[in-house]
Design an enzyme around this catalytic site. Sequence first.
Site, PDB file in Angstrom:
ATOM      1  CB  CYS A   1      64.692  71.416  -9.522  1.00  0.00           C
ATOM      2  SG  CYS A   1      63.443  71.583 -10.040  1.00  0.00           S
TER       3      CYS A   1
ATOM      4  CG  ASP B   1      62.121  67.070 -11.604  1.00  0.00           C
ATOM      5  OD1 ASP B   1      62.124  66.160 -10.281  1.00  0.00           O
ATOM      6  OD2 ASP B   1      62.895  68.219 -11.130  1.00  0.00           O
TER       7      ASP B   1
ATOM      8  CE  LYS C   1      60.848  67.779  -8.435  1.00  0.00           C
ATOM      9  NZ  LYS C   1      60.769  68.975  -8.827  1.00  0.00           N
TER      10      LYS C   1
END
Length: 204
Positions: A118, A22, A83
């Site tokens: 994350c 990310d 996602k």
Amino acid sequence: MAPLLKDLGLLNPSRTAFFMCDIQEKFRPAMLYFEEVVAVAKKMVEVSKVMNIPLVVTEQYPRGLGSTVSELDVSKALVVIPKTKFSMIVPEVERLLQSLCDGVLESVVLYGIETHICVEQTAIYLLAKNLKVHVIADATTSRNPADRMFAFERLRQIGCFVTTSETIIFKILGDKDHPKFAEIRPLVKDPSPNTGLVVSMSKM
């Protein structure tokens, strides 16, 4: 590789994958040392290409948070998966884990954003699958220094190797006589930029 060496943190390149989490455009203004972390991540993307290490990339809600930053060429990544789950281990990645490195994946080198959300949740899922997890501290960041610092501590406590980009690169190489050494050398000629780790570690 003998199990003891793997358990002590050595990497077998043929059984290692890189996971980049990310690193997206909308995070740029908010993250600590964002530009420096991107510079280190770029180095690791290049290493994955040169050393033929599979690279798995995710993007958190890219419709709202943008794509992977343009500085990072992920065109050669094995997959780039959008996602909404915080962990990278969404069903598409779950399936990939069975086939990565011809089905003999041992270790995941993990880096990205955010350390305490994350990245940490991804590490937990990977450890639960009996994989060794190496978190690249200088390619991993958060908005808040305390979140970042304590996440690294938690990651160590649960069994990750919290390390640096250069350590990973030289573990992947293993030998100055490696046939790819000349291609890797420009990537390590200059030290990695300061990403605030020394300041953070001195406060622990």
